[in-house]
Design a protein around this motif. Structure first.
Motif, PDB file in Angstrom:
ATOM      1  N   ARG A  45      13.234 -12.086 -10.407  1.00 26.62           N
ATOM      2  CA  ARG A  45      12.186 -11.196 -10.883  1.00 26.62           C
ATOM      3  C   ARG A  45      10.874 -11.457 -10.130  1.00 26.62           C
ATOM      4  O   ARG A  45      10.157 -10.523  -9.786  1.00 26.62           O
ATOM      5  N   ASP A  46      10.573 -12.739  -9.883  1.00 27.10           N
ATOM      6  CA  ASP A  46       9.348 -13.080  -9.156  1.00 27.10           C
ATOM      7  C   ASP A  46       9.371 -12.494  -7.746  1.00 27.10           C
ATOM      8  O   ASP A  46       8.361 -11.963  -7.280  1.00 27.10           O
ATOM      9  N   VAL A  47      10.502 -12.583  -7.093  1.00 23.72           N
ATOM     10  CA  VAL A  47      10.625 -12.041  -5.741  1.00 23.72           C
ATOM     11  C   VAL A  47      10.489 -10.517  -5.791  1.00 23.72           C
ATOM     12  O   VAL A  47       9.806  -9.928  -4.952  1.00 23.72           O
ATOM     13  N   MET A  48      11.092  -9.896  -6.774  1.00 20.58           N
ATOM     14  CA  MET A  48      11.010  -8.441  -6.888  1.00 20.58           C
ATOM     15  C   MET A  48       9.570  -7.982  -7.159  1.00 20.58           C
ATOM     16  O   MET A  48       9.158  -6.928  -6.669  1.00 20.58           O
ATOM     17  N   THR A  49       8.830  -8.791  -7.886  1.00 23.38           N
ATOM     18  CA  THR A  49       7.415  -8.481  -8.116  1.00 23.38           C
ATOM     19  C   THR A  49       6.660  -8.511  -6.799  1.00 23.38           C
ATOM     20  O   THR A  49       5.828  -7.634  -6.523  1.00 23.38           O
ATOM     21  N   GLN A  50       6.964  -9.507  -5.979  1.00 20.08           N
ATOM     22  CA  GLN A  50       6.330  -9.597  -4.660  1.00 20.08           C
ATOM     23  C   GLN A  50       6.757  -8.437  -3.765  1.00 20.08           C
ATOM     24  O   GLN A  50       5.951  -7.912  -3.000  1.00 20.08           O
ATOM     25  N   VAL A  51       8.015  -8.050  -3.862  1.00 21.37           N
ATOM     26  CA  VAL A  51       8.506  -6.912  -3.079  1.00 21.37           C
ATOM     27  C   VAL A  51       7.700  -5.668  -3.433  1.00 21.37           C
ATOM     28  O   VAL A  51       7.223  -4.942  -2.548  1.00 21.37           O
ATOM     29  N   GLU A  52       7.512  -5.429  -4.719  1.00 20.09           N
ATOM     30  CA  GLU A  52       6.741  -4.259  -5.143  1.00 20.09           C
ATOM     31  C   GLU A  52       5.294  -4.340  -4.642  1.00 20.09           C
ATOM     32  O   GLU A  52       4.723  -3.348  -4.183  1.00 20.09           O
ATOM     33  N   HIS A  53       4.730  -5.523  -4.728  1.00 22.42           N
ATOM     34  CA  HIS A  53       3.372  -5.744  -4.236  1.00 22.42           C
ATOM     35  C   HIS A  53       3.264  -5.382  -2.745  1.00 22.42           C
ATOM     36  O   HIS A  53       2.357  -4.650  -2.341  1.00 22.42           O
ATOM     37  N   PHE A  54       4.202  -5.874  -1.959  1.00 23.33           N
ATOM     38  CA  PHE A  54       4.165  -5.587  -0.527  1.00 23.33           C
ATOM     39  C   PHE A  54       4.506  -4.128  -0.225  1.00 23.33           C
ATOM     40  O   PHE A  54       3.966  -3.550   0.723  1.00 23.33           O
ATOM     41  N   GLU A  55       5.384  -3.529  -1.011  1.00 22.65           N
ATOM     42  CA  GLU A  55       5.661  -2.105  -0.811  1.00 22.65           C
ATOM     43  C   GLU A  55       4.381  -1.294  -0.965  1.00 22.65           C
ATOM     44  O   GLU A  55       4.112  -0.391  -0.169  1.00 22.65           O
ATOM     45  N   ASN A  56       3.582  -1.627  -1.965  1.00 24.35           N
ATOM     46  CA  ASN A  56       2.321  -0.918  -2.184  1.00 24.35           C
ATOM     47  C   ASN A  56       1.344  -1.154  -1.035  1.00 24.35           C
ATOM     48  O   ASN A  56       0.684  -0.225  -0.559  1.00 24.35           O
ATOM     49  N   ARG A  57       1.236  -2.387  -0.583  1.00 30.74           N
ATOM     50  CA  ARG A  57       0.329  -2.701   0.527  1.00 30.74           C
ATOM     51  C   ARG A  57       0.774  -2.005   1.808  1.00 30.74           C
ATOM     52  O   ARG A  57      -0.053  -1.496   2.566  1.00 30.74           O
ATOM     53  N   LEU A  58       2.078  -1.997   2.052  1.00 30.58           N
ATOM     54  CA  LEU A  58       2.585  -1.356   3.260  1.00 30.58           C
ATOM     55  C   LEU A  58       2.395   0.156   3.208  1.00 30.58           C
ATOM     56  O   LEU A  58       2.080   0.782   4.228  1.00 30.58           O
ATOM     57  N   LEU A  59       2.573   0.730   2.036  1.00 28.01           N
ATOM     58  CA  LEU A  59       2.344   2.160   1.888  1.00 28.01           C
ATOM     59  C   LEU A  59       0.888   2.495   2.199  1.00 28.01           C
ATOM     60  O   LEU A  59       0.596   3.435   2.953  1.00 28.01           O
ATOM     61  N   ARG A  60      -0.021   1.704   1.658  1.00 25.74           N
ATOM     62  CA  ARG A  60      -1.444   1.938   1.916  1.00 25.74           C
ATOM     63  C   ARG A  60      -1.769   1.711   3.392  1.00 25.74           C
ATOM     64  O   ARG A  60      -2.538   2.467   3.986  1.00 25.74           O
ATOM     65  N   GLN A  61      -1.166   0.687   3.997  1.00 22.64           N
ATOM     66  CA  GLN A  61      -1.406   0.424   5.421  1.00 22.64           C
ATOM     67  C   GLN A  61      -0.951   1.610   6.256  1.00 22.64           C
ATOM     68  O   GLN A  61      -1.619   1.994   7.215  1.00 22.64           O
ATOM     69  N   ARG A  62       0.160   2.194   5.899  1.00 22.17           N
ATOM     70  CA  ARG A  62       0.662   3.369   6.628  1.00 22.17           C
ATOM     71  C   ARG A  62      -0.319   4.531   6.499  1.00 22.17           C
ATOM     72  O   ARG A  62      -0.607   5.235   7.468  1.00 22.17           O
ATOM     73  N   GLU A  63      -0.850   4.732   5.288  1.00 21.28           N
ATOM     74  CA  GLU A  63      -1.827   5.798   5.085  1.00 21.28           C
ATOM     75  C   GLU A  63      -3.069   5.571   5.946  1.00 21.28           C
ATOM     76  O   GLU A  63      -3.578   6.505   6.576  1.00 21.28           O
ATOM     77  N   VAL A  64      -3.558   4.345   5.974  1.00 22.75           N
ATOM     78  CA  VAL A  64      -4.747   4.026   6.766  1.00 22.75           C
ATOM     79  C   VAL A  64      -4.450   4.221   8.254  1.00 22.75           C
ATOM     80  O   VAL A  64      -5.284   4.748   8.996  1.00 22.75           O
ATOM     81  N   ALA A  65      -3.262   3.816   8.685  1.00 20.13           N
ATOM     82  CA  ALA A  65      -2.880   4.007  10.098  1.00 20.13           C
ATOM     83  C   ALA A  65      -2.853   5.495  10.442  1.00 20.13           C
ATOM     84  O   ALA A  65      -3.326   5.888  11.520  1.00 20.13           O
ATOM     85  N   ASP A  66      -2.332   6.311   9.536  1.00 15.28           N
ATOM     86  CA  ASP A  66      -2.313   7.758   9.777  1.00 15.28           C
ATOM     87  C   ASP A  66      -3.734   8.309   9.884  1.00 15.28           C
ATOM     88  O   ASP A  66      -4.027   9.135  10.757  1.00 15.28           O
ATOM     89  N   GLU A  67      -4.611   7.845   8.989  1.00 15.82           N
ATOM     90  CA  GLU A  67      -6.007   8.287   9.022  1.00 15.82           C
ATOM     91  C   GLU A  67      -6.677   7.860  10.332  1.00 15.82           C
ATOM     92  O   GLU A  67      -7.390   8.647  10.958  1.00 15.82           O
ATOM     93  N   GLN A 119       4.534 -14.912   5.475  1.00 19.43           N
ATOM     94  CA  GLN A 119       4.613 -16.070   4.594  1.00 19.43           C
ATOM     95  C   GLN A 119       5.578 -15.811   3.439  1.00 19.43           C
ATOM     96  O   GLN A 119       6.271 -16.714   2.994  1.00 19.43           O
ATOM     97  N   PHE A 120       5.627 -14.589   2.972  1.00 17.89           N
ATOM     98  CA  PHE A 120       6.526 -14.229   1.866  1.00 17.89           C
ATOM     99  C   PHE A 120       7.987 -14.214   2.318  1.00 17.89           C
ATOM    100  O   PHE A 120       8.858 -14.665   1.588  1.00 17.89           O
ATOM    101  N   MET A 121       8.268 -13.716   3.490  1.00 19.57           N
ATOM    102  CA  MET A 121       9.640 -13.492   3.935  1.00 19.57           C
ATOM    103  C   MET A 121      10.531 -14.731   3.905  1.00 19.57           C
ATOM    104  O   MET A 121      11.686 -14.607   3.553  1.00 19.57           O
ATOM    105  N   PRO A 122      10.065 -15.934   4.225  1.00 16.80           N
ATOM    106  CA  PRO A 122      10.971 -17.084   4.133  1.00 16.80           C
ATOM    107  C   PRO A 122      11.476 -17.347   2.713  1.00 16.80           C
ATOM    108  O   PRO A 122      12.488 -17.983   2.528  1.00 16.80           O
ATOM    109  N   TYR A 123      10.776 -16.809   1.722  1.00 17.58           N
ATOM    110  CA  TYR A 123      11.165 -17.042   0.333  1.00 17.58           C
ATOM    111  C   TYR A 123      12.034 -15.929  -0.230  1.00 17.58           C
ATOM    112  O   TYR A 123      12.237 -15.843  -1.425  1.00 17.58           O
TER     113      TYR A 123
END
Length: 125
Positions: A45-67, A119-123
């Motif tokens: 569950r902890d890892v899945m929480t981090q996955v969701e966190h990074f999914e949100n950050r990556l989505l926002r990063q993609r939006e900023v890159a498009d802008e 840093q997250f990926m090794p875990y």
């Protein structure tokens, strides 16, 4: 402040930034694919929480890159047609120096995201 750099050099820099933004888009896509693999696994569950966190950050990063990509293109048009003023609601794109400053911030934020992600990926297991 006036820009004293020749237009050709400005266009080369703008093209370089477009390439950099496209590289970020590609890297973000690869990071999202790695997260999808983790999401499909039986991670804690902890890892899945981090996955969701990074999914949100990556989505926002993609939006900023498009802008940024769009705004760099608009700035290139403005540089080519110096008397034309480009107006945008929420993202200043009226001059080269503004885009340069935004590009520096874009880099810093992306590097922070990439470092956190790596840093997250090794875990993941």
């Amino acid at each position: 402040m006036e820009i004293t750099t020749p237009t050709e050099e400005l266009h080369q820099q703008l093209n370089s930034w477009k390439e950099e933004v496209n590289e970020v888009r590609t890297e973000v896509k690869m990071m999202r694919e790695r997260l999808e693999q983790i999401a499909l696994s039986k991670a804690s569950r902890d890892v899945m929480t981090q996955v969701e966190h990074f999914e949100n950050r990556l989505l926002r990063q993609r939006e900023v890159a498009d802008e940024m990509h769009h705004d760099i293109k608009q700035c290139a048009k403005r540089v080519a047609n110096a008397p034309v003023t480009v107006v945008h609601d929420d993202r200043p794109i009226d001059d080269f120096q503004t885009i340069q400053h935004r590009m520096e911030i874009f880099r810093k934020l992306y590097m922070s995201l990439k470092e956190d992600f790596n840093q997250f990926m090794p875990y993941e297991v």
